[in-house]
Design an enzyme around this catalytic site. Structure first.
Site, PDB file in Angstrom:
ATOM      1  CG  ASP A 278       6.030   7.958  -0.479  1.00 54.66           C
ATOM      2  OD1 ASP A 278       5.513   7.514   0.142  1.00 54.66           O
ATOM      3  OD2 ASP A 278       6.172   8.351  -1.692  1.00 54.66           O
TER       4      ASP A 278
ATOM      5  CB  THR B 160      -0.021 -17.641  -0.013  1.00 56.62           C
ATOM      6  OG1 THR B 160      -0.114 -18.733   0.774  1.00 56.62           O
ATOM      7  CG2 THR B 160       0.864 -16.168   0.575  1.00 56.62           C
TER       8      THR B 160
ATOM      9  CB  SER C 266       3.122   8.921   1.519  1.00 57.38           C
ATOM     10  OG  SER C 266       2.831   7.653   0.519  1.00 57.38           O
TER      11      SER C 266
ATOM     12  CG  ASP D  64       1.474 -22.173   0.858  1.00 53.84           C
ATOM     13  OD1 ASP D  64       0.186 -21.211   0.310  1.00 53.84           O
ATOM     14  OD2 ASP D  64       0.937 -23.224   1.785  1.00 53.84           O
TER      15      ASP D  64
ATOM     16  N   PRO E 237      -5.408  -1.377  -6.425  1.00 51.82           N
ATOM     17  CG  PRO E 237      -4.402  -3.029  -7.090  1.00 51.82           C
ATOM     18  CD  PRO E 237      -4.546  -2.328  -5.942  1.00 51.82           C
TER      19      PRO E 237
ATOM     20  CG  HIS F 126      -2.125  -0.395   1.227  1.00 51.17           C
ATOM     21  ND1 HIS F 126      -3.346  -0.731   1.430  1.00 51.17           N
ATOM     22  CD2 HIS F 126      -2.595  -2.429   0.475  1.00 51.17           C
ATOM     23  CE1 HIS F 126      -4.332  -1.259   0.641  1.00 51.17           C
ATOM     24  NE2 HIS F 126      -3.482  -2.132   0.411  1.00 51.17           N
TER      25      HIS F 126
ATOM     26  CD  GLU G 204      -0.304   7.282   0.821  1.00 50.96           C
ATOM     27  OE1 GLU G 204      -0.444   5.984   1.492  1.00 50.96           O
ATOM     28  OE2 GLU G 204       0.465   8.295   0.027  1.00 50.96           O
TER      29      GLU G 204
END
Length: 348
Positions: free
Chosen positions: A119, A206, A121, A270, A175, A111, A133
């Site tokens: 950086d 996973t 942020s 895994d 996303p 993220h 953020e």
């Protein structure tokens, strides 16, 4: 350490490279049955997962580092030669005490790096004068889940902290669970990542879990593209779908109810995430999309069949991600507090 962004970045590398066979300490909450688990107490600060308070002062002795603007895995070999060992000990201790640490650190890493670059942020704390953020809804549950060993890879160190942190950037750049694979690929390709790197980085699922609201449309009141109703998304394994329906039945009353992303080996790093997708045991619609999309399906099949190939590609993709949007020189600063700018945000 110089600052917490270094700690988070290096810790993410160590977590993905954690000693194989080290399992989470305390048992998961009782709600963490076959498919679902309760999120438990409130989510700790991103900094707390690394064993430091969000307002920790950075020791001056470690601030110098190597040559300005030059990143290297051994950037702190002179000023803090035990950096990796210190980080490993702190993170492993936190992991044994709190099994939410490992996957949470990996998620913080992604993220932070995927939004305006690596950086720190994402660490900036909002104030009554300015949001950051952390205020983005997609970042409200950053520190989560479980861990055990994965690949080791180098992470170049020596980056600067950002001079800004936007509350709207994460929702635009990260996303979402309801995105199509096509839309997710657009995000990755725009940042210079390949289809293969996107599928490999998705393997981080996973570990960890997703809240029921993120996949509720697949198990309740489902309708296909023609509007035809069904008990659940027919691409899902029926037993799995029914188990999720039972586990999530109270999710509207309790939004913290969640399910493991990998129902088979939720605490182990895994390739089972990909095996699950092949078997109709993918949790999110994006998991199913990776199976139905001809651009991504061959890679899902490759990683499901070959754990070594997944580890190799994941390592390379994570190393590349760690170099995305790095701030050096006057483009950044070394924060005195990891959660606050030295002289206020850059508003230019």
């Amino acid at each position: 350490m110089r600052r917490l962004s270094l700690l988070l970045l290096a810790a993410a590398a160590l977590l993905a490279a954690a000693v194989a066979g080290v399992r989470a300490g305390p048992e998961m909450p009782q709600a963490a049955s076959v498919a679902g688990m309760g999120a438990g107490p409130g989510v700790p600060q991103a900094a707390a997962a690394a064993g430091m308070g969000a307002g920790t002062q950075v020791p001056k002795a470690a601030a110098a580092g190597g040559p300005p603007g030059k990143l290297s895995p051994d950037f702190y070999s002179q000023t803090c030669p035990r950096a990796e060992r210190i980080i490993a000990e702190v993170v492993q201790s936190k992991q044994m005490a709190n099994p939410t640490t490992a996957a949470g650190m990996l998620r913080v890493f992604f993220h932070d790096c995927f939004v305006t670059g690596c950086d720190a942020s994402v660490l900036i704390a909002p104030t009554r004068f300015a949001k950051s953020e952390k205020d983005a809804e997609i970042n409200h549950s950053l520190v989560l889940v479980t861990m055990t060993g994965g690949p080791r890879y180098p992470v170049p160190l020596g980056r600067k902290d950002s001079l800004s942190s936007s509350p709207t950037a994460p929702d635009v750049e990260l996303p979402h669970s309801n995105f199509t694979v096509g839309r997710i690929l657009e995000l990755f390709l725009a940042k210079g990542f390949t289809v293969q790197e996107m599928v490999a980085l998705s393997g981080a699922h996973t570990l960890g879990f997703s809240h029921c609201q993120e996949f509720a449309s697949r198990i309740y009141n489902y309708r296909d593209k023609t509007g035809k109703p069904a008990p659940f998304d027919p691409t899902m394994n029926p037993g799995y779908a029914k188990g999720l329906q039972a586990a999530c039945k109270e999710y509207l009353k309790d939004p913290t109810i969640a399910a493991f992303n990998d129902v088979m080996t939720p605490g182990k790093f895994d390739n089972m995430y990909y095996v699950n997708i092949e078997r109709g045991l993918g949790l999110l619609s994006t998991d199913e999309d990776m199976w139905s999309d001809l651009r991504t399906r061959p890679l899902v099949e490759r990683y499901a069949a070959n754990n070594t190939a997944f580890f190799d590609d994941f390592s390379r993709a994570m190393e590349k991600l760690s170099m995305y949007g790095v701030k050096t020189g006057a483009d950044g600063e070394i924060r005195r507090r990891c959660d606050a700018y030295n002289d206020g945000p850059n508003t230019v």
